[in-house]
Scaffold this motif. Structure first.
Motif, mmCIF file in Angstrom:
data_model
loop_
_atom_site.group_PDB
_atom_site.id
_atom_site.type_symbol
_atom_site.label_atom_id
_atom_site.label_comp_id
_atom_site.label_asym_id
_atom_site.label_seq_id
_atom_site.Cartn_x
_atom_site.Cartn_y
_atom_site.Cartn_z
ATOM 1 N N LEU A 238 -0.097 1.224 59.439
ATOM 2 C CA LEU A 238 -0.228 0.072 58.568
ATOM 3 C C LEU A 238 -0.265 -1.227 59.362
ATOM 4 C CD1 LEU A 238 -0.429 -1.135 55.762
ATOM 5 C CD2 LEU A 238 2.079 -1.107 55.614
ATOM 6 N N SER A 239 0.540 -1.338 60.394
ATOM 7 C CA SER A 239 0.547 -2.548 61.225
ATOM 8 C C SER A 239 -0.813 -2.751 61.871
ATOM 9 C CB SER A 239 1.634 -2.454 62.292
ATOM 10 O OG SER A 239 2.915 -2.378 61.709
ATOM 11 N N ARG A 240 -1.412 -1.663 62.365
ATOM 12 C CA ARG A 240 -2.741 -1.775 62.989
ATOM 13 C C ARG A 240 -3.790 -2.207 61.959
ATOM 14 N NH1 ARG A 240 -4.004 0.949 67.668
ATOM 15 N NH2 ARG A 240 -5.812 1.964 66.732
ATOM 16 N N ALA A 241 -3.700 -1.669 60.747
ATOM 17 C CA ALA A 241 -4.662 -2.045 59.710
ATOM 18 C C ALA A 241 -4.507 -3.505 59.323
ATOM 19 C CB ALA A 241 -4.484 -1.144 58.489
ATOM 20 N N ILE A 281 -5.611 4.764 55.509
ATOM 21 C CA ILE A 281 -5.299 3.331 55.513
ATOM 22 C C ILE A 281 -6.435 2.586 56.190
ATOM 23 C CG2 ILE A 281 -3.622 1.572 56.173
ATOM 24 C CD1 ILE A 281 -1.521 3.750 56.379
ATOM 25 N N ALA A 282 -6.954 1.541 55.534
ATOM 26 C CA ALA A 282 -8.060 0.765 56.095
ATOM 27 C C ALA A 282 -7.795 -0.721 55.916
ATOM 28 C CB ALA A 282 -9.378 1.138 55.403
ATOM 29 N N PRO A 283 -8.235 -1.555 56.876
ATOM 30 C CA PRO A 283 -8.079 -3.008 56.725
ATOM 31 C C PRO A 283 -8.933 -3.546 55.576
ATOM 32 C CG PRO A 283 -8.626 -2.400 58.998
ATOM 33 C CD PRO A 283 -8.873 -1.191 58.154
ATOM 34 N N ALA A 293 -4.482 -4.642 53.646
ATOM 35 C CA ALA A 293 -4.760 -3.236 53.930
ATOM 36 C C ALA A 293 -4.767 -2.447 52.636
ATOM 37 C CB ALA A 293 -3.734 -2.671 54.893
ATOM 38 N N LEU A 294 -5.674 -1.458 52.563
ATOM 39 C CA LEU A 294 -5.775 -0.544 51.432
ATOM 40 C C LEU A 294 -5.284 0.821 51.875
ATOM 41 C CD1 LEU A 294 -6.826 0.323 48.591
ATOM 42 C CD2 LEU A 294 -9.051 0.745 49.701
#
Length: 571
Positions: A238-241, A281-283, A293-294
């Motif tokens: 999630l942090s990366r997204a 999970i995608a930005p 993020a979704l």
């Protein structure tokens, strides 16, 4: 069932044209696509379909799709009873197939595979979306294999993306966009949907946690709310997204390791509470920055996500980002417009014995300040002036013209102790020569206390909806006298004055036409609605009456700004 047709072309002239947004949405589909109305007539088509069918939009729109296009393998007319696409259309269900044929202008046929599905655009149903691919003639259509996974077919994916484009980008309300996003992906792609958004203050807020419960969708507000900050060094999904680095397929096992940030702790809590065994999970990217993020999750569905699912999730998140970007820009513009309009509108004076309140609602378009205005100010002879007006237009020019007209009216009214009709006549003549205002309507009035405890209202009306007077007993009537032509017409007909006595406890409501005008209806409908609702709240505080009138009387399809000025005499 069919409307009038052009006998030479077979085109149905009763077919309503599709909104431009619908045609643009179809262009996002990577295949031929068209939309038919409830009669089966084509109302919109994309460029790919024009190319594949060898026909222009003008040659397609308005025609019955079956009659124009559907053929047998040798070009023969296909009866309705033999058309699976037509059957699905009449039953209002989704279907797909292959081994069918569309007619080309040269008499040949195009072998196609197809998908058909009911299609709602901008809240309106009754439409059907058809997506088709060209097939090689030698291809033998066979039964579609049972998919061992939950992966969508290519046609279903394209249909979903077309629907996402149309649904998400056709609203400028963030909450409505999120509701549409939930309905798009749950339960079609996921059992759970989570949306984390980065606010304009760079704070993370979990806006949506929703779950499919049968045919219903349930929001879990206890899981929504503020989130810990995003750490640059965190490498968890999630942090990366949220930093826009990458999309990821993940599961609870990742979050049961030692967390590297507060967000990771919240994600572990999310997996534990929802029971998700797999998540994609995608930005959510805007045009200039990452907006959030979704997360799509599966709990009841035993099939986990794979990397092959990420392009579809990214495509949906990209469309959500575009819609969110537009909605935030809209809200910023609306705030600027409201602030500007509020600075242009005056503070109401304190008049002993009189209670006054005013309201202003901007037009729905965020960038449009309007020409509607109100005013109240003391006069040199001790009376109080009242004004309500509407300068034609919904832009900066109208707002500027409104300010000019209001200031000129104040100057004339203060310096000239004359009846309202004379003041407005001078204003009309001056407006033509020293402003750019083309036309305006207004009511200009003066009110003053009499020795017997009543108040005298004198006014003239320049083409404006009539004032509403409500007695303490709840009897309401419109003050129809004193009516003359609007400002800016060039006519110099005498302007009439009118007078009325306001008994103790009377309420006077001045308003602009955006409150009572409704598209397709005579203004009397809105006037009657105003009379009934204002009378119903006459015993409530004046501020409550003003708020309730705006909430209950203003039409839902209003595209105009509204100004309202109300006063009440003492009991």
């Amino acid at each position: 069932m069919e409307g009038p047709q052009d006998t030479e072309t077979g085109r149905n002239d009763a077919v309503a044209p599709a909104p431009a947004e619908l045609s643009r949405a179809l262009d996002a589909v990577g295949a031929g696509a068209y939309v038919v109305d409830e009669r089966g007539c084509i109302i919109a088509v994309n460029a790919q379909a024009e190319l594949m069918l060898g026909r222009s939009t003008e040659e397609l729109v308005g025609h019955d799709a079956h009659e124009l296009l559907h053929r047998g393998p040798h070009g023969q007319t296909l009866p309705h009873s033999q058309c699976a696409m037509r059957q699905a259309f009449h039953e209002g269900r989704s279907a797909q197939g292959a081994g069918e044929y569309f007619a080309l202008p040269d008499g040949s046929v195009l072998p196609i595979s197809w998908l058909i599905t009911p299609y709602a655009f901008d809240g309106e149903g009754g439409r059907t979306l058809v997506i088709f691919h060209a097939q090689e003639p030698a291809q033998e259509p066979g039964p579609l294999p049972e998919a061992p996974t939950a992966t969508l077919t290519e046609l279903e994916r394209l249909a979903l993306l077309a629907e996402a484009t149309a649904q998400l980008t056709s609203t400028l309300d963030t909450d409505e966009m999120l509701r549409r996003l939930i309905r798009l992906v749950v339960p079609r792609l996921a059992d759970w949907v989570i949306v984390d958004l980065i606010t304009e203050r760079d704070e993370v807020w979990r806006d949506v946690v929703a779950h499919a419960e049968g045919a219903a969708i349930k929001r879990h507000e206890d899981l929504e709310g503020p989130m810990p900050p995003v750490l640059e060094e965190s490498q968890w999904p999630l942090s990366r997204a949220l930093r826009g680095v990458a999309s990821t397929v993940t599961g609870p096992e990742r979050y049961h390791r030692t967390p590297d940030s507060g967000i990771a702790v919240e994600q572990r809590h999310l997996f534990d509470r929802t029971g998700m065994h797999s998540a994609a999970i995608a930005p959510i990217r805007g045009t200039r920055e990452v907006l959030g993020a979704l997360t799509l999750g599966r709990a009841e569905n035993p099939v986990g996500y794979t990397s092959a699912d990420l392009p579809l999730v990214e495509d949906i998140a990209r469309r959500a980002g575009l819609a969110l970007d537009n909605a935030r820009l809209y809200q910023r513009q609306r705030k600027v417009a409201e602030t500007m309009q509020n600075h242009l509108l005056p503070q109401l004076p304190r008049v002993p014995g009189l209670e006054m309140t005013a309201r202003y609602l901007p037009a729905p378009d965020a960038s449009q300040v309007g020409g509607d205005w109100y005013d109240a100010f003391p006069l040199s002879d001790g009376a109080t002036a009242l004004a309500i007006g509407d300068v034609v237009g919904h832009d900066l020019e109208a707002a500027s013209g409104m300010a000019q007209v209001r200031n000129m009216l104040r100057a004339y009214a203060w310096s000239q102790n004359e009846p309202p009709s004379r003041i407005v006549a001078w204003l009309d003549e001056a407006m033509e020569h020293i402003t750019d205002v083309r036309m305006a309507t207004m009511i200009f009035a003066r009110i003053e206390a009499l020795d017997d405890g009543t108040w005298r209202l004198s006014w003239t009306n320049a083409g404006h909806p009539p004032p509403l007077l409500i007695g303490r007993d709840g009897v309401a009537r419109f003050l129809e006298d004193g009516h003359g032509v609007a400002l800016g017409t060039g006519l110099r007909a005498p302007r009439p004055d009118a007078q009325a006595v306001l008994e103790p406890g009377s309420t006077l409501v001045l308003y602009t036409d955006g409150l009572v005008e409704e598209y397709g209806k005579v203004i009397d409908v809105g006037l009657d609605r105003l009379r009934r609702h204002a009378a119903a709240f006459v015993h409530r505080p004046l501020s409550v009456l003003a708020d309730q009138v705006l909430r209950r009387v203003r039409p839902d399809d209003n595209d105009d700004d509204v100004a309202l000025l109300a006063l009440r005499t003492p009991v």
